[in-house]
Scaffold this motif. Structure first.
Motif, PDB file in Angstrom:
ATOM      1  N   VAL A 136      43.535 -11.160 -13.859  1.00 49.34           N
ATOM      2  CA  VAL A 136      43.087 -12.354 -14.595  1.00 49.34           C
ATOM      3  C   VAL A 136      43.089 -12.071 -16.097  1.00 49.34           C
ATOM      4  N   TYR A 137      42.467 -10.954 -16.497  1.00 46.81           N
ATOM      5  CA  TYR A 137      42.385 -10.665 -17.937  1.00 46.81           C
ATOM      6  C   TYR A 137      43.741 -10.275 -18.507  1.00 46.81           C
ATOM      7  N   SER A 140      45.935 -13.454 -18.629  1.00 50.70           N
ATOM      8  CA  SER A 140      45.409 -14.474 -19.548  1.00 50.70           C
ATOM      9  C   SER A 140      45.519 -14.009 -20.995  1.00 50.70           C
ATOM     10  N   GLU A 141      45.667 -12.698 -21.194  1.00 45.03           N
ATOM     11  CA  GLU A 141      45.784 -12.191 -22.559  1.00 45.03           C
ATOM     12  C   GLU A 141      47.235 -11.857 -22.912  1.00 45.03           C
ATOM     13  N   GLN A 185      42.915 -17.957  -9.617  1.00 42.52           N
ATOM     14  CA  GLN A 185      42.706 -17.819 -11.063  1.00 42.52           C
ATOM     15  C   GLN A 185      43.776 -16.901 -11.669  1.00 42.52           C
ATOM     16  N   PHE A 189      46.915 -17.986 -14.404  1.00 42.22           N
ATOM     17  CA  PHE A 189      47.214 -17.395 -15.709  1.00 42.22           C
ATOM     18  C   PHE A 189      48.599 -16.753 -15.741  1.00 42.22           C
TER      19      PHE A 189
END
Ligand SMILES: Cc1cc2nc3c(=O)[nH]c(=O)nc-3n(C[C@H](O)[C@H](O)[C@H](O)COP(=O)(O)OP(=O)(O)OC[C@H]3O[C@@H](n4cnc5c(N)ncnc54)[C@H](O)[C@@H]3O)c2cc1C
Length: 446
Positions: A136-137, A140-141, A185, A189
């Motif tokens: 997710v991180y 998303s980044e 999720q 992303f």
């Protein structure tokens, strides 16, 4: 009140709970995935477990006990189910797969097992809470992120019948729900998720880290996270290997719960996972007996679960007790229990034994490549073995990051890391934090 002959306004039609006579009798033909097998066949269990953990809806037919329908008659002539290789999986289009390998089944039902490309910024091995949080991180980044999961997204947490101590869910949520939300999720992303697919090897070439997959293909990346978690420790007593998945199960085996209706089942283990399973199975079984070696549940279980167990009438706890043998021909029929205090044994009938006796890190494929402790947990950061002042074999000018292994750019997070806290929240935390370290690492290599 309108009668069935009067058309209802659309807003009411949508909410209407009126049941017409014909509806009560009518059964829509089932057009989804169908699995036909026998309750005690390990191959049938594996297919059901695989579909269940990947949250693929299916209809199960036990050909030994179900009244034969037209489809079963066509597929298994004269009801002679011993003449076919079970389970049969009937795909929605009508095609039938006989005892398919899980990889083939996955591909046929549209799960992704092959990567879109051969290079990623960030590859994650393991789709438990740590790996999914990192996905997710990472995605998303802005990192081109790939996650490889060998069974089903969710990991150990995905097997939990109810997680009650995860922040933000005051009435708890099932592991399957958490896995589904996290998976969705990560995909939203833009993370790519391969499942089922297994990492079996690691090699390094300059700034590139390569992961070899079970199907023989290789994927390269700049940064790699090992979030491969834990798998169940095996119970080494006579009969267990032979009857595994035919009445003897490691973990909660949710797919079997409803089949235990009215039966007396046994749960081995004294930690939270065993307690949760007992509470869950007690909804279906006539009785659930928890067998625990220590003299009380307090030694290994959270108080909230002990309190719940006390309130469930059909759960019994036998302390200072262990299973020493399991019996049965083609499925579990009874188990022998030793009372450690008195030295007495008793053999009791049962058709289901669920084993929760601890876990071991899934790191065998990294032996000789990454430093680990004597139980196989990966060492990172300040915990890496020392040689003089610095970590043994470390060649960079900087110190390794907190979750970095001896290979720069290769990180470990979650339960598989030495000294980690074995909780969903801490795995999620470690997976998320590791992405910060990945950014810092990538700022120097790209
Ligand atoms: C039944 C049960 C109930 C639990 N209940 C709670 C609870 O209520 N609250 C709580 O806080 N904690 C609970 N826990 C603990 C919690 O689930 C774990 O701490 C958490 O799941 C650890 O996350 P992880 O991502 O580090 O590892 P895991 O969840 O173990 O995930 C690792 C994943 O990596 C995959 N994998 C392994 N090797 C490979 C490979 N070579 N290639 C590809 N994939 C690989 C595995 O298939 C697995 O999906 C429970 C655990 C269990 C078993």
């Amino acid at each position: 009140m309108p009668t069935p002959t009067q058309p209802l306004p659309p807003s009411i039609q949508r909410r209407s709970t009126i049941t017409f006579d014909w509806q009560a009798e009518y059964q829509a033909p089932y057009s989804g995935l169908r699995v036909l097998g026998t309750r005690w066949s390990p191959a049938s269990h594996q297919v059901k477990d695989f579909l269940g953990r990947n949250q693929i809806p299916y209809q199960w037919t036990d050909v030994e006990i179900a009244a034969p329908d037209k489809e079963v008659e066509q597929l298994i002539p004269n009801g002679d189910f011993k003449s076919v290789s079970l389970p049969l999986v009937v795909l929605p289009g009508g095609e039938v797969l006989s005892n398919p390998p899980l990889g083939e089944l996955a591909a046929r039902i549209g799960l992704r097992t092959r990567a879109e490309t051969t290079f990623y910024d960030f590859v994650i091995v393991g789709g438990g809470p740590a790996g999914l949080a990192a996905a997710v991180y990472g995605a998303s980044e802005g990192l081109k992120t790939l996650l490889v999961e060998r069974q089903a997204p969710g990991g150990q947490a995905g097997m939990s019948s109810r997680i009650e101590n995860y922040l933000g869910f005051p009435s708890g949520l099932t592991g399957a729900d958490l896995a589904r939300r996290a998976f969705t999720q990560a995909k939203r992303f833009g993370a790519e998720i391969l499942s089922p697919q297994e990492a079996v090897g690691l090699r390094v070439d300059g700034p590139y880290r390569f992961i070899k997959l079970r199907d023989g293909s290789e994927i390269s990346c700049h940064a790699l996270l090992i979030a491969s978690g834990l798998s169940w420790k095996k119970l080494d007593i006579p009969g267990v290997d032979r009857l595994q998945e035919a009445g003897v199960y490691y973990g909660a085996a949710m797919t079997e719960a409803q089949l235990c209706a009215g039966e007396d089942v046994y749960v081995v283990g004294g930690a939270n996972s065993a307690g949760q399973a007992a509470v869950y199975f007690a909804q279906f079984a006539r009785s659930v007996t928890i067998l625990v070696r220590s003299d009380s549940l307090q030694k290994g279980m959270s108080q909230y679960l002990i309190d719940q167990i006390r309130q469930v009438e059909n759960i019994r706890v036998e302390t200072q007790s262990e299973v020493v043998e399991v019996h049965g021909d083609d499925h579990l029929e009874s188990i022998t229990i030793l009372n450690q205090e008195t030295g007495e044994t008793k053999t009791v009938p049962t058709t289901a034994l669920f084993i929760f006796i601890g876990a071991v890190p899934c790191t065998a494929w990294l032996r000789g490549k990454l430093p680990m402790d004597d139980r196989g947990y990966l060492l990172t950061g300040t915990l890496l073995p020392k040689d003089g002042d610095g970590p043994k074999g470390w060649k960079e000018e900087r110190d390794p990051f907190l979750f970095e292994s001896i290979i720069p750019g290769v990180f470990a997070a979650g339960d598989t890391r030495h000294a980690s806290i074995k909780r969903v929240a801490s795995a999620v935390g470690e997976g998320s934090i590791s992405v910060q370290m990945v950014h810092q690492y990538l700022s120097k290599v790209r």
